[in-house]
Motif scaffolding. Structure first.
Motif, PDB file in Angstrom:
ATOM      1  N   ASP A  55     -57.550 -56.152 -22.161  1.00  0.00           N
ATOM      2  CA  ASP A  55     -55.662 -55.765 -21.990  1.00  0.00           C
ATOM      3  C   ASP A  55     -55.672 -55.086 -22.557  1.00  0.00           C
ATOM      4  O   ASP A  55     -56.012 -54.574 -23.522  1.00  0.00           O
ATOM      5  CB  ASP A  55     -55.351 -57.502 -22.083  1.00  0.00           C
ATOM      6  CG  ASP A  55     -54.004 -57.219 -22.023  1.00  0.00           C
ATOM      7  OD1 ASP A  55     -53.650 -56.226 -20.382  1.00  0.00           O
ATOM      8  OD2 ASP A  55     -53.162 -57.568 -22.592  1.00  0.00           O
ATOM      9  N   GLU A  57     -51.772 -54.151 -22.901  1.00  0.00           N
ATOM     10  CA  GLU A  57     -51.180 -54.239 -24.071  1.00  0.00           C
ATOM     11  C   GLU A  57     -51.289 -55.113 -24.573  1.00  0.00           C
ATOM     12  O   GLU A  57     -51.390 -56.445 -24.291  1.00  0.00           O
ATOM     13  CB  GLU A  57     -49.868 -54.406 -22.781  1.00  0.00           C
ATOM     14  CG  GLU A  57     -49.511 -52.840 -21.966  1.00  0.00           C
ATOM     15  CD  GLU A  57     -47.772 -53.171 -22.118  1.00  0.00           C
ATOM     16  OE1 GLU A  57     -47.360 -53.648 -21.508  1.00  0.00           O
ATOM     17  OE2 GLU A  57     -48.165 -52.019 -20.732  1.00  0.00           O
ATOM     18  N   ASP A  62     -52.949 -51.142 -29.165  1.00  0.00           N
ATOM     19  CA  ASP A  62     -53.073 -51.189 -27.448  1.00  0.00           C
ATOM     20  C   ASP A  62     -54.557 -51.001 -26.671  1.00  0.00           C
ATOM     21  O   ASP A  62     -55.238 -50.906 -28.308  1.00  0.00           O
ATOM     22  CB  ASP A  62     -52.859 -50.359 -26.231  1.00  0.00           C
ATOM     23  CG  ASP A  62     -52.981 -48.521 -26.733  1.00  0.00           C
ATOM     24  OD1 ASP A  62     -54.349 -48.518 -26.273  1.00  0.00           O
ATOM     25  OD2 ASP A  62     -52.309 -47.946 -27.636  1.00  0.00           O
ATOM     26  N   THR A  83     -56.364 -55.400 -16.538  1.00  0.00           N
ATOM     27  CA  THR A  83     -55.131 -55.411 -17.119  1.00  0.00           C
ATOM     28  C   THR A  83     -54.118 -55.689 -15.577  1.00  0.00           C
ATOM     29  O   THR A  83     -54.396 -55.409 -14.486  1.00  0.00           O
ATOM     30  CB  THR A  83     -54.252 -54.162 -17.012  1.00  0.00           C
ATOM     31  OG1 THR A  83     -53.023 -53.979 -17.724  1.00  0.00           O
ATOM     32  CG2 THR A  83     -54.732 -52.698 -15.857  1.00  0.00           C
ATOM     33  N   TYR A  90     -53.453 -44.915 -16.901  1.00  0.00           N
ATOM     34  CA  TYR A  90     -53.828 -46.033 -18.057  1.00  0.00           C
ATOM     35  C   TYR A  90     -55.337 -46.366 -18.017  1.00  0.00           C
ATOM     36  O   TYR A  90     -56.310 -45.610 -18.194  1.00  0.00           O
ATOM     37  CB  TYR A  90     -53.241 -47.689 -17.903  1.00  0.00           C
ATOM     38  CG  TYR A  90     -52.301 -47.728 -18.666  1.00  0.00           C
ATOM     39  CD1 TYR A  90     -51.805 -47.416 -19.677  1.00  0.00           C
ATOM     40  CD2 TYR A  90     -51.714 -49.583 -18.692  1.00  0.00           C
ATOM     41  CE1 TYR A  90     -50.855 -47.799 -19.802  1.00  0.00           C
ATOM     42  CE2 TYR A  90     -50.978 -49.242 -19.093  1.00  0.00           C
ATOM     43  CZ  TYR A  90     -49.766 -48.809 -20.188  1.00  0.00           C
ATOM     44  OH  TYR A  90     -48.862 -49.372 -19.808  1.00  0.00           O
ATOM     45  N   ARG A 151     -43.371 -41.796 -26.927  1.00  0.00           N
ATOM     46  CA  ARG A 151     -43.477 -43.045 -27.655  1.00  0.00           C
ATOM     47  C   ARG A 151     -42.590 -43.689 -28.917  1.00  0.00           C
ATOM     48  O   ARG A 151     -42.705 -45.187 -28.578  1.00  0.00           O
ATOM     49  CB  ARG A 151     -45.270 -43.087 -27.808  1.00  0.00           C
ATOM     50  CG  ARG A 151     -45.989 -44.593 -28.264  1.00  0.00           C
ATOM     51  CD  ARG A 151     -46.535 -44.144 -27.959  1.00  0.00           C
ATOM     52  NE  ARG A 151     -48.005 -43.669 -27.853  1.00  0.00           N
ATOM     53  CZ  ARG A 151     -48.911 -42.868 -27.045  1.00  0.00           C
ATOM     54  NH1 ARG A 151     -48.575 -42.033 -28.077  1.00  0.00           N
ATOM     55  NH2 ARG A 151     -49.140 -42.663 -26.499  1.00  0.00           N
ATOM     56  N   VAL A 197     -43.536 -44.606 -19.233  1.00  0.00           N
ATOM     57  CA  VAL A 197     -44.881 -45.690 -19.457  1.00  0.00           C
ATOM     58  C   VAL A 197     -45.076 -46.331 -18.173  1.00  0.00           C
ATOM     59  O   VAL A 197     -46.149 -46.672 -17.516  1.00  0.00           O
ATOM     60  CB  VAL A 197     -43.581 -46.747 -20.350  1.00  0.00           C
ATOM     61  CG1 VAL A 197     -44.009 -48.336 -19.963  1.00  0.00           C
ATOM     62  CG2 VAL A 197     -43.297 -46.723 -21.561  1.00  0.00           C
TER      63      VAL A 197
END
Length: 202
Positions: A55, A57, A62, A83, A90, A151, A197
């Motif tokens: 995964d 998150e 992470d 995910t 990502y 971040r 994000v």
């Protein structure tokens, strides 16, 4: 030959569902489950999986960072990122970290099992829609330092908090935040962090 699979996901319900689905396949066996990114490496060393379903998150570390750590320690282990968040950034960051595949969680069970087999065979498996989005979106426009500052800002810290955490002066933090806001076309640092994000840049 049975393919040994390790599941890394912070949601116990999701891990349980994935384990149940994969264990229905004659050639797949779930050998371990973990809910934190910083526990993946140790469990992989202990259980010697062929493929890790990772995964993105998770607490502790992470999934993208955990992939890089795992690949550095056990380069032969294949990593398939699975995910909920199909963000182009990502995908790009995951592949740069050494992931062998990237699919979203609404992938049908049969396709997911097939993705595990293909990754195990040494093939690259990427969700086609996400691959297209990633090509269109391109690289993150943020510098490495802007990414670090955003971040930290995402977690709600003050400029002083961010400066202390990153060992920068408050003026430097303000400059990076201002630059990141301009780069993302945002009006505030909170909006800049949200845009970053949403694009998978953080």
């Amino acid at each position: 030959m049975t393919i040994r699979v390790l599941l890394a996901d912070d949601q116990a319900l999701v891990r349980g569902a994935l384990a149940a689905l994969l264990d229905l396949e004659n050639d797949l066996s779930v050998v371990g489950e973990v809910g934190r990114g910083d526990e993946v490496e140790a469990l992989a060393v202990e259980t010697t999986p062929d493929v890790v379903l990772m995964d993105v998150e998770m607490p502790g570390l992470d999934g993208i960072a955990a992939t890089a750590v795992l690949k550095a320690r056990l380069p032969a282990v294949r990593v398939l990122i699975v995910t909920t968040f199909g963000r182009p950034g990502y995908l790009r960051r995951g592949l740069q970290a050494g992931a062998d595949g990237f699919v979203v969680k609404d992938t049908p069970a049969r396709e997911l099992a097939d993705a595990v087999r293909r990754v195990h065979q040494g093939l690259r498996v990427v969700d086609p829609a996400l691959a297209t989005d990633s090509l269109v979106a391109g690289e993150s426009p943020l510098t490495a330092r802007e990414t670090d500052v955003l971040r930290a800002a995402r977690d709600g810290g003050t400029v002083a908090d961010i400066a202390g955490g990153l060992f920068l002066s408050e003026g430097t933090v303000r400059n990076h935040l201002s630059s990141a806001i301009g780069t993302t076309g945002a009006r505030t640092r909170a909006e800049a962090a949200r845009i970053a994000v949403d694009n998978g840049w953080l």
